[in-house]
Scaffold this motif. Structure first.
Motif, PDB file in Angstrom:
ATOM      1  N   PRO A 119       0.547  -1.373  -0.084  1.00  0.00           N
ATOM      2  CA  PRO A 119       0.051   0.190  -0.222  1.00  0.00           C
ATOM      3  C   PRO A 119       1.028   1.174   0.022  1.00  0.00           C
ATOM      4  N   LYS A 120       2.206   1.176   0.166  1.00  0.00           N
ATOM      5  CA  LYS A 120       3.117   2.439   0.357  1.00  0.00           C
ATOM      6  C   LYS A 120       3.291   2.649  -0.984  1.00  0.00           C
ATOM      7  N   ARG A 122       2.257   4.135  -4.249  1.00  0.00           N
ATOM      8  CA  ARG A 122       1.189   4.682  -4.772  1.00  0.00           C
ATOM      9  C   ARG A 122       1.670   5.693  -6.024  1.00  0.00           C
ATOM     10  N   SER A 237      -7.987  -4.099   5.717  1.00  0.00           N
ATOM     11  CA  SER A 237      -7.387  -3.308   4.701  1.00  0.00           C
ATOM     12  C   SER A 237      -8.025  -1.783   4.512  1.00  0.00           C
ATOM     13  N   ASN A 240      -5.731   1.341   4.145  1.00  0.00           N
ATOM     14  CA  ASN A 240      -5.648   1.846   2.692  1.00  0.00           C
ATOM     15  C   ASN A 240      -6.508   2.791   1.979  1.00  0.00           C
ATOM     16  N   THR A 241      -7.869   2.653   2.304  1.00  0.00           N
ATOM     17  CA  THR A 241      -8.789   3.851   1.683  1.00  0.00           C
ATOM     18  C   THR A 241      -8.589   4.981   2.291  1.00  0.00           C
ATOM     19  N   ARG A 244      -5.301   6.848   1.162  1.00  0.00           N
ATOM     20  CA  ARG A 244      -5.565   7.202  -0.102  1.00  0.00           C
ATOM     21  C   ARG A 244      -6.395   8.756  -0.389  1.00  0.00           C
ATOM     22  N   ASN A 283       1.386   3.472   8.262  1.00  0.00           N
ATOM     23  CA  ASN A 283       1.403   3.675   6.758  1.00  0.00           C
ATOM     24  C   ASN A 283       0.974   5.048   6.301  1.00  0.00           C
TER      25      ASN A 283
END
Length: 472
Positions: A119-120, A122, A237, A240-241, A244, A283
């Motif tokens: 996820p890092k 991007r 997860s 992650n949303t 972002r 993260n």
């Protein structure tokens, strides 16, 4: 299926009778398929395809039947299919090949996905606008202060709104808030993040919670803009949303509510929510604040005379973010603020090069804060000198007072205050050593609200990493 969904009130879960009816429908469809001369499971698959994914029906079926089906009927199905006495369209050799191929694919695909997807990694940052990673990095001429608030239920809303109001929204420096209602993904194929106004529902619990933020925006004395989102994703997860969204909206601060006791959320979700907070801490490209609400009745309430904030500054990147945020809050005339700077005598004489750099950064921000609050009668500053980490803890415990909110950084460079050294004594590692103590019953009888902040970058001087916190 459409009739069942239509008869379920919006915002409510499917009734038990609906789930039972679908389970009985599985047997009926299997019987019909077998009577027609096809495989019994063919009709069952068609029935599954007819069930609408997600809430209210699909999520209820998954929630109530997934564990039982995966642990009992499914293993029995493979056992009986492989039995010589069960006649099927495959033989023993073909069955063995199918099972081994499924096992091999699982063993190969799972680690490949885990190590290949990060996820890092991007999309590159846009060059058209600045990318702020912390409150300190915001230039003075940047007018709008962006905050991303995530909440899971209505109990967190009041304190989040109070914190927003304490952040001092004004015409010259308005606050733009992105509020996200996080819901666990169940019975749906893919995560979902949509602006709330596109759902067009007015009588759901989510809408009522979002409406509380909208009402605050309309009635706030300062200028506050609310952008609401609904997020449905698995807790593992979900971070992650959030990350972002924070990157896309150039947000320097994420506020997450802390849950660890009954009454706030379902007990089965507490561990998942805590791990979600840790994942965001680990993260996130920007500063993360975890808001610990220890009293649901009346403490965190902003009025003209009763809202008092205490700031504990020991030093380091996280504490500097706390002081930078406190500098904004200190401009609010309805907030009384007391800053306690803990000074270790052993550090007064200097140290290695990294420690000296950290000390200069600390002093620079301290001088800027004091200069900006000259003549501000609502702000008090106290320096407390101690000899070691034990005296730091003792001095903080003695700071008993009528505080509505205490702010502190999560990590500290001082050896005796690191998570690695104190992990055995901490109940909530994601709050850090000081934050864990402030949120316990030992401080103000457990009746104080705490905001623990962590900057995105790692600390120098060999300090511990943010991913040192894990929920067992």
């Amino acid at each position: 299926m459409l009739s069942i969904v239509k008869n379920i009130p919006q915002g409510q879960e499917a009734k038990e009778v609906h789930v039972v009816a679908i389970q009985l429908g599985v047997l009926v469809m299997a019987f019909i398929s077998d009577a027609l001369g096809t495989a019994p499971y063919a009709g069952v698959v068609l029935l599954g395809l007819a069930i609408p994914g997600g809430p209210p029906l699909g999520a209820a079926v998954v929630h109530k039947t997934e564990y039982l089906v995966s642990q009992l009927p499914m293993p029995m199905f493979f056992f009986y299919v492989g039995d010589d006495h069960y006649h099927v369209l495959i033989d023993e050799q073909a069955f063995t090949q199918i099972v081994l191929s499924m096992l091999g694919m699982t063993m190969i695909a799972t680690p490949l996905l885990r190590f290949s997807y990060s996820p890092k990694i991007r999309l590159g940052a846009s060059t058209k606008r600045p990318r702020f990673r912390s409150i300190q990095s915001m230039p003075s001429n940047f007018e709008t202060f962006r905050i991303l608030c995530c909440f899971h239920n209505q109990e967190s809303i009041r304190n989040l709104i109070t914190l927003l109001e304490a952040s001092y929204p004004t015409q010259a420096s308005p606050i733009c808030t992105y509020v996200v209602h996080a819901v666990e993904l169940m019975g749906r194929a893919a995560p979902l993040l949509v602006p709330h106004n596109k759902l067009k529902r007015t009588n759901t619990p989510t809408h009522q919670m979002i409406q509380a933020f909208e009402n605050y925006s309309d009635n706030s004395e300062g200028q506050v803009t609310i952008h609401a989102y609904d997020m449905i994703a698995p807790y593992k997860s979900m971070h992650n949303t959030i990350i972002r969204l924070a990157e896309d909206k150039v947000v320097p601060l994420i506020i997450l509510p802390f849950h660890d006791h009954q009454g706030m959320v379902d007990l089965t979700l507490i561990a998942s929510i805590r791990q979600f907070n840790i994942n965001v801490q680990t993260n996130s490209p920007c500063t993360v604040g975890i808001l610990v609400d220890r009293d649901l009745s009346s403490r965190l309430r902003l009025t003209s005379s009763s809202f008092n904030v205490a700031v504990i500054f020991i030093g380091g990147a996280d504490d500097r973010e706390v002081l930078a945020y406190a500098a904004r809050i200190s401009g609010n005339p309805t907030v009384g603020m007391t800053v306690f700077r803990i000074i270790l005598r052993g550090k007064l004489g200097g140290g290695n090069q990294e420690e000296e750099i950290e000390a200069k950064l600390d002093q620079s921000l301290v001088d800027e804060f004091k200069l900006g609050n000259i003549g501000n009668d609502c702000v008090n500053w106290y320096d407390i000198e101690v000899d070691d980490g034990a005296q730091v803890m003792s001095a903080i415990k003695k700071l008993q007072g009528d505080y509505d909110l205490v702010m502190v950084g999560r990590r500290h460079v001082e050896m005796s205050l690191r998570d690695e050294e104190m992990a055995v004594f901490m109940e909530h590692p994601e709050l850090g050593v000081i934050g864990d103590m402030l949120s316990s019953l030992d401080f103000c009888d457990g009746m104080v609200n705490v905001l623990v902040m962590q900057e995105s970058r790692g600390l120098g001087c060999g300090a511990f990493r943010s991913d040192s916190a894990r929920v067992s």
